[in-house]
Design an enzyme around this catalytic site. Structure first.
Site, PDB file in Angstrom:
ATOM      1  N   HIS A 135       0.738  -1.291   0.065  1.00  0.00           N
ATOM      2  CA  HIS A 135      -0.063  -0.123   0.020  1.00  0.00           C
ATOM      3  C   HIS A 135       0.923   1.517  -0.024  1.00  0.00           C
ATOM      4  O   HIS A 135       1.964   1.201   0.630  1.00  0.00           O
ATOM      5  CB  HIS A 135      -0.821  -0.043   1.215  1.00  0.00           C
ATOM      6  CG  HIS A 135      -1.960   1.219   1.488  1.00  0.00           C
ATOM      7  ND1 HIS A 135      -1.701   2.337   1.620  1.00  0.00           N
ATOM      8  CD2 HIS A 135      -3.210   0.844   1.401  1.00  0.00           C
ATOM      9  CE1 HIS A 135      -2.978   3.024   1.730  1.00  0.00           C
ATOM     10  NE2 HIS A 135      -3.758   1.902   1.482  1.00  0.00           N
ATOM     11  N   ASP A 212       2.975  -4.617   8.182  1.00  0.00           N
ATOM     12  CA  ASP A 212       1.539  -3.524   7.872  1.00  0.00           C
ATOM     13  C   ASP A 212       0.474  -4.822   8.119  1.00  0.00           C
ATOM     14  O   ASP A 212       0.316  -5.361   7.054  1.00  0.00           O
ATOM     15  CB  ASP A 212       1.717  -3.054   6.382  1.00  0.00           C
ATOM     16  CG  ASP A 212       0.388  -2.479   5.956  1.00  0.00           C
ATOM     17  OD1 ASP A 212      -0.819  -2.517   6.953  1.00  0.00           O
ATOM     18  OD2 ASP A 212       0.322  -1.665   5.150  1.00  0.00           O
ATOM     19  N   GLN A 215      -4.684  -5.229   6.821  1.00  0.00           N
ATOM     20  CA  GLN A 215      -5.857  -5.984   6.316  1.00  0.00           C
ATOM     21  C   GLN A 215      -5.762  -7.463   6.991  1.00  0.00           C
ATOM     22  O   GLN A 215      -6.521  -8.237   6.411  1.00  0.00           O
ATOM     23  CB  GLN A 215      -5.378  -6.308   4.625  1.00  0.00           C
ATOM     24  CG  GLN A 215      -5.555  -5.045   3.787  1.00  0.00           C
ATOM     25  CD  GLN A 215      -6.838  -4.717   3.903  1.00  0.00           C
ATOM     26  OE1 GLN A 215      -8.068  -5.564   3.883  1.00  0.00           O
ATOM     27  NE2 GLN A 215      -7.360  -3.354   3.644  1.00  0.00           N
ATOM     28  N   LYS A 238     -10.629  -0.520  10.365  1.00  0.00           N
ATOM     29  CA  LYS A 238     -10.935  -1.935   9.318  1.00  0.00           C
ATOM     30  C   LYS A 238     -10.984  -3.129  10.259  1.00  0.00           C
ATOM     31  O   LYS A 238     -11.403  -4.167   9.851  1.00  0.00           O
ATOM     32  CB  LYS A 238      -9.583  -2.142   8.609  1.00  0.00           C
ATOM     33  CG  LYS A 238      -9.335  -0.908   7.559  1.00  0.00           C
ATOM     34  CD  LYS A 238      -8.456  -1.100   6.720  1.00  0.00           C
ATOM     35  CE  LYS A 238      -7.903   0.072   5.661  1.00  0.00           C
ATOM     36  NZ  LYS A 238      -6.841  -0.174   4.912  1.00  0.00           N
ATOM     37  N   CYS A 378      -4.513   2.485  -3.927  1.00  0.00           N
ATOM     38  CA  CYS A 378      -3.282   2.976  -2.998  1.00  0.00           C
ATOM     39  C   CYS A 378      -2.181   2.031  -3.319  1.00  0.00           C
ATOM     40  O   CYS A 378      -1.428   2.053  -2.605  1.00  0.00           O
ATOM     41  CB  CYS A 378      -3.532   3.362  -1.767  1.00  0.00           C
ATOM     42  SG  CYS A 378      -4.686   4.528  -1.333  1.00  0.00           S
TER      43      CYS A 378
HETATM   44  C1  PLP Z   1      -5.823   0.653   4.576  1.00  0.00           C
HETATM   45  C2  PLP Z   1      -4.468   0.200   4.710  1.00  0.00           C
HETATM   46  C3  PLP Z   1      -3.369   1.080   5.210  1.00  0.00           C
HETATM   47  C4  PLP Z   1      -3.648   2.423   5.634  1.00  0.00           C
HETATM   48  O1  PLP Z   1      -4.363   2.481   6.491  1.00  0.00           O
HETATM   49  P1  PLP Z   1      -5.070   3.798   7.240  1.00  0.00           P
HETATM   50  O2  PLP Z   1      -6.257   3.321   7.997  1.00  0.00           O
HETATM   51  O3  PLP Z   1      -5.653   4.676   6.163  1.00  0.00           O
HETATM   52  O4  PLP Z   1      -3.970   4.391   7.915  1.00  0.00           O
HETATM   53  C5  PLP Z   1      -2.272   0.726   4.869  1.00  0.00           C
HETATM   54  N1  PLP Z   1      -1.823  -0.597   4.272  1.00  0.00           N
HETATM   55  C6  PLP Z   1      -2.841  -1.580   3.930  1.00  0.00           C
HETATM   56  C7  PLP Z   1      -2.620  -2.615   3.542  1.00  0.00           C
HETATM   57  C8  PLP Z   1      -4.331  -1.097   4.089  1.00  0.00           C
HETATM   58  O5  PLP Z   1      -5.206  -1.833   3.599  1.00  0.00           O
END
Ligand code: PLP
Length: 587
Positions: A135, A212, A215, A238, A378
């Site tokens: 992302h 990260d 997800q 999320k 993104c």
């Molecule tokens: C949504 C997402 C982000 C960013 O998250 P925010 O809540 O907008 O800071 C980063 N990495 C992944 C894989 C995402 O799906």
């Protein structure tokens, strides 16, 4: 022992999806006259009543600033905030709550590590390893810190299925590698990465790993200690929790040695004008008044989700993915992007034949009450890898059911059928019709604007206005292929747009615009621009307030921000071209 052979019957506890759905009031609402089908969970999940109530109870009866008050209410708020931290530590199995820092979300968590740890530890020749799947939030902060420190970014490629090429990753690793930053799950393709192996290999060369987890955390059990992750980032929204709150997990030994990310209140031990000593973890990294209600709401969301059992959640979402992959796979001309062996509930696709733009698919599904995401998610480097600019994506949450998938499949099949039919009609028309440009000047832009305004005012709702836009787009004069050059490309439109101008043949000052887009809805907007401006003089074009006109037309609220930016980009290009002609014809 006798083994039964029923592969589809899983032993995992099952989920009563209808009971779950009943806890989400938003799922009982309608969109464009249809019951809502929400399939954009990878962008943000909806909130169960339990979470909303905890947040509202907090604000209505328990709020005060934390850490400062001598009074009971402040102590209560402080306790709730710190209990939320404890809840999060248990959720991801951190060794202690102080290793869980509250941030605004994944993006801020990654920026914190990049700015604090990165600026302290990276230098020329050092390497940061990312992957093609990342992302933008897990790319741009590293680019910024690389620029400032002279460190280099290396990228793990993927194969055609969307799996990381681990053999290449192992070869990228060297004593120069200081940090590996990878997603646990790809938001665009759903690939579940083997993070434990990735971490072990990085540690073997002395590198740290940031995961990260945006997800992942809502879709499976997380154990940062078992993974041996050095940093782990995720967002509350999320995870069925509030927006504006997220977490950065970091090992104490690393966080203790890192400089603060922001300065301010709550993060100090003692301040004088010559020196400040910083507070202990976690306060050192939580300058200012935090999102207390967000933290409390996030803990409630975790309680709620854990109550369902993440194994049951994962099994349910895997079933939905299985069903959706099968049903969408039956649509001829639809191509699924991302077929990794281990996938979370994310399904991305493009329309190859007929070539329907993802924007049009998204807009038409919306008219059926179905929310999917279209665009680059993104993940532009990943889109580049597949040679596309965007995909359409359905992503599943715990409350989605088989009906949701069925509705998506049926609506999509309809979108494809309509496009097939329309394509046939357009091809026929193109072979017989010739476009003639009358020599005389068109009525003034304001007169045309009045007609268009009347046309749209007579249409009561967005579905009808959408249909009108599509019809206008169908009558757009074709743009000669040789004009579809890079120089005529307009960026920022979430659609491939080309726009050119020329003097009308036989005229000395009447300008004519030729434009095309791969999305029907954008073609509709272009048709309006053409009606307004084609055959006008430069001065008239420049004098007309296009922004006010489109605002007046009331299409605004239905055009997503990117599309509105796209419209603005087209208008800007048009005015720029008109400006050139104005200078050219001026005496
Ligand atoms: C949504 C997402 C982000 C960013 O998250 P925010 O809540 O907008 O800071 C980063 N990495 C992944 C894989 C995402 O799906």
């Amino acid at each position: 022992m006798k083994h039964s052979s029923s592969p589809l019957v899983t032993a995992s506890p099952s989920l009563d999806v209808e009971t779950v759905r009943a806890q989400f009031p938003i799922l009982a609402t309608q969109a464009h006259g249809h019951p809502l089908v929400y399939l954009d969970n990878a962008a943000s999940a909806q909130k169960p009543r339990a979470v909303v109530e905890v947040v509202s109870d907090y604000y209505l009866g328990k709020h005060a600033n934390i850490h400062r008050g001598a009074y009971l209410l402040s102590q209560t708020a402080t306790r709730l905030y710190e209990e939320a931290r404890e809840r999060i530590a248990r959720f991801i199995n951190a060794a202690e709550p102080a290793e869980c820092l509250f941030t605004r979300g994944t993006t801020e968590s990654i920026n914190l590590v990049a700015a604090s740890w990165g600026m302290q530890h990276l230098g020329p020749g050092d390497e940061i390893v990312l992957s093609v799947l990342e992302h933008h939030s897990n790319i741009v902060p590293w680019q910024l810190v690389a620029e400032r420190t002279g460190a280099k970014i290396r990228v793990i490629p993927i194969d055609d299925a969307g799996d990381l090429q681990l053999d290449v990753y192992y070869r990228l690793l060297s004593p120069r590698t200081k940090l590996v930053a990878v997603g646990h799950v790809s938001n665009a393709l759903g690939t579940i990465n083997p993070v434990a192996e990735i971490i072990a290999a990085a540690h073997a060369v002395g590198a740290l790993v940031l995961v990260d987890g945006a997800q992942w955390v809502a879709h499976g059990n997380t154990d940062v200690q078992a993974l041996d992750a050095d940093f782990y980032a995720f967002s509350g929204h999320k995870l069925y929790g509030p927006t504006g709150i997220g977490v950065l997990y970091g090992k104490r030994r690393l966080l203790d040695a890192m400089p603060p990310y922001q300065g301010g209140g709550d993060m100090i031990e003692r301040v004088t004008f010559t020196e400040t000593t910083f507070a202990e973890l976690p306060n050192k990294f939580e300058a200012g008044t935090p999102h207390i209600a967000g933290a409390v709401g996030l803990a409630a969301a975790i309680d709620w989700l854990d109550g369902l059992g993440l194994e049951a959640v994962a099994a349910h979402e895997a079933e939905l993915l299985h069903q959706a992959t099968a049903r969408l796979g039956e649509i001829p001309g639809l191509e699924i992007k991302g077929t990794a062996r281990h996938k979370a509930g994310v399904l991305s696709w493009v329309a190859v034949d007929p070539p329907i733009s993802t924007l049009d698919m998204g807009t038409q599904l919306d008219l059926e009450g179905i929310c999917v995401r279209t665009g680059h998610h993104c993940c532009e480097p990943l889109m580049d890898h597949f040679g596309v600019t965007s995909t359409a994506r359905a992503s599943f949450g715990v409350y989605n059911n088989h009906d949701d998938v069925e509705r998506l499949a049926i609506a999509l099949a309809k979108v494809f059928a309509t496009a097939h039919r329309r394509l046939g009609v357009v091809r026929e028309a193109a072979s017989t019709e010739t476009i003639d440009y009358p020599g005389a000047a068109a009525p003034s832009p304001s007169a045309v604007a009045e007609d268009i305004r009347e046309l749209f005012e007579a249409l009561p709702d967005w579905p009808m206005r959408y249909q009108q836009l599509i019809e206008l787009g169908e009558n757009l004069p074709p743009m000669p292929e040789e004009l579809k050059t890079q120089a005529n490309f307009v960026s920022g439109c979430q659609s491939q747009v080309h726009l050119a101008a020329r003097l009308r043949p036989g005229s000395e000052d009447l300008i004519e615009f030729l434009a095309d887009a791969d999305a029907d809805i954008v073609r509709g907007l272009i048709a309006i621009l053409q009606q307004l401006f084609s055959g006008q003089r430069a001065a008239e074009i420049l004098a007309f307030d296009t922004t006010a006109f489109f605002a007046d037309l009331g299409l605004d609220q239905h055009l997503s921000l990117t599309r509105r930016n796209g419209l603005a980009a087209m208008v800007q290009r048009l005015r720029q071209l008109a400006g050139q002609y104005e200078r050219a014809v001026a005496p």
